[in-house]
Design an enzyme around this catalytic site. Structure first.
Site, mmCIF file in Angstrom:
data_model
loop_
_atom_site.group_PDB
_atom_site.id
_atom_site.type_symbol
_atom_site.label_atom_id
_atom_site.label_comp_id
_atom_site.label_asym_id
_atom_site.label_seq_id
_atom_site.Cartn_x
_atom_site.Cartn_y
_atom_site.Cartn_z
ATOM 1 N N LYS A 105 1.193 -1.331 0.038
ATOM 2 C CA LYS A 105 -0.223 -0.333 -0.228
ATOM 3 C C LYS A 105 0.701 1.329 0.128
ATOM 4 O O LYS A 105 0.739 2.022 -0.465
ATOM 5 C CB LYS A 105 -1.068 -0.167 1.754
ATOM 6 C CG LYS A 105 -1.551 -0.884 1.196
ATOM 7 C CD LYS A 105 -3.350 -0.786 2.658
ATOM 8 C CE LYS A 105 -3.853 -1.934 2.233
ATOM 9 N NZ LYS A 105 -5.731 -1.263 3.299
ATOM 10 N N LYS A 148 -5.396 -10.592 -7.121
ATOM 11 C CA LYS A 148 -6.469 -10.522 -6.163
ATOM 12 C C LYS A 148 -7.345 -9.151 -6.254
ATOM 13 O O LYS A 148 -6.991 -8.179 -6.248
ATOM 14 C CB LYS A 148 -5.960 -10.692 -4.952
ATOM 15 C CG LYS A 148 -6.084 -9.452 -3.866
ATOM 16 C CD LYS A 148 -6.297 -9.301 -1.909
ATOM 17 C CE LYS A 148 -6.298 -8.056 -2.096
ATOM 18 N NZ LYS A 148 -6.062 -7.928 -0.777
ATOM 19 N N LYS A 194 -11.200 -3.617 -3.863
ATOM 20 C CA LYS A 194 -11.579 -2.346 -4.214
ATOM 21 C C LYS A 194 -10.691 -1.451 -5.292
ATOM 22 O O LYS A 194 -11.048 0.036 -5.728
ATOM 23 C CB LYS A 194 -11.649 -1.944 -3.029
ATOM 24 C CG LYS A 194 -12.682 -2.521 -2.139
ATOM 25 C CD LYS A 194 -12.912 -2.073 -0.783
ATOM 26 C CE LYS A 194 -13.321 -3.282 -0.062
ATOM 27 N NZ LYS A 194 -13.809 -3.231 1.190
#
Ligand code: TYM
Length: 330
Positions: free
Chosen positions: A111, A194, A197
């Site tokens: 992230k 994966k 969102k």
């Protein structure tokens, strides 16, 4: 006593990965155990959020949990920021957890990316807050997708470290509950990423609020390879997209990958995809419609969250009092 805790971030639409990897299992567990399901809004703000959108997302994700079949009378459904004990225990865990442990967290690395120095301290300490979520209720089992496994291991380390620092047999070491078949639902655009969102392409995921036409289009456009589907016992080696679509079909139709391969082995994707669309539409569109219906009734959603927070607070307060006592706060 077994107590289940799990959480979901209100950072956008719920998608098929959230549903198959986590929420569907929560629905099954609600009949057997005492369960707390939390919309983790304090985790959401570890990256920038638009306040108006965040408020809407907290309510929409709550609607998603209800639409998927969670009973708010049976389960404790609430948003994290309403129970201040999460933040308080997270601070205490900031003083138990180690830099070395957090430095190993792959999700922070993903992230934060290259701009690590610019990431918030909150994003770095995210796993400590997650440990606080779980241990504030002394939860014993945590149903999640595979991507949360490392965070769960850290939670166990924190529980152990706390117990040993204060020579107290206080926190349980919670067990992850990860369903093998649906632990990692992959992107429809690439079988090695994966479903998420945060993927820029909406074609990479099926959102629970997508209508039948969009679901059909996304499945039609989903990446595959030119080979026919493997038969039962054959390997998917080097075919992650095929494996993903077959896994999704198996999960949605409550059968096994073996059975799907027995039915579709040797057939082409042009034959398989319409069948996958059929089952996806049949299972997901009613949930999407219910989300839209519930989202019109904000007072009901807010009442569910307030009631859940009150019940969560009742479990959390005695745990926090004991924690304060153990560590010498007055
Ligand atoms: P979040 O919001 O990213 O995802 C919610 C749940 O959905 C699962 N999931 C998936 N499962 C399979 N395949 C996928 N592609 C996929 N994408 C998401 C996640 O594993 C998760 O179970 N850190 C957590 C939220 C959290 C939490 C907690 C979870 C905060 N505190 C305490 C459990 C216990 C998260 O970001 O989930």
């Amino acid at each position: 006593m077994e107590r289940i805790f799990s959480g979901v971030q209100p950072t956008g639409n719920l998608h098929l990965g959230n549903y198959l990897g986590a929420i569907r299992n929560w629905v099954k567990l609600q009949f057997k155990f005492e369960c707390l399901y939390c919309v983790v809004d304090l985790h959401a703000i570890t990256v920038p959020q638009n306040p108006t959108e965040l408020r809407a997302n907290i309510r929409e994700v709550t609607a998603g949990l209800l639409a998927a079949g969670l009973d708010p009378a049976k389960n404790i459904i609430f948003n994290q920021s309403k129970v201040s004990g999460h933040a308080e225990l997270a601070w205490i865990f900031n003083c138990v957890s180690r830099l070395g442990w957090l430095n190993r967290m792959t999700q922070f690395k993903e992230k934060a990316g290259k701009r690590r120095d610019n990431a918030t301290v909150g994003l770095y300490a995210y796993p400590n807050l997650m440990a606080a979520d779980i241990l504030l209720y002394k939860a014993t089992h945590v149903p999640v997708g595979a991507d949360q496994k490392q965070h769960l291991e850290l939670t166990r380390d924190i529980a152990q470290a706390f117990n040993s620092m204060f020579d107290a047999d206080f926190f349980p070491e919670p067990e992850p509950v990860i369903m093998d078949d649906t632990a990692r639902v992959m992107s429809l655009r690439s079988g090695t990423n994966k479903m998420s969102k945060s993927d820029e392409s909406d074609y990479s995921r099926i959102n629970l609020t997508d209508d039948a036409d969009i679901i059909a289009l996304k499945i039609q456009k989903a990446r595959t390879d030119p080979e026919p589907l493997p038969g039962p016992g054959d390997q998917f080696s080097g075919r992650p997209e095929a494996e993903n679509l077959v896994g999704i079909y198996a999960a949605l139709s409550d059968t096994s990958v073996e059975e799907v391969c027995a039915e579709f082995g040797g057939k082409n994707f042009s034959e398989f995809k319409p069948r996958l669309t059929e089952i996806a539409v049949a299972k997901l569109v009613p949930i999407g419609e219910e989300i839209k219906r519930l989202s019109q009734d904000l007072s009901h959603i807010d009442a569910v969250l307030s009631n859940g927070a009150e019940r969560a607070e009742n479990i959390a307060q005695p745990v926090l009092s004991e924690v304060r006592e153990i560590i010498g706060l007055i």
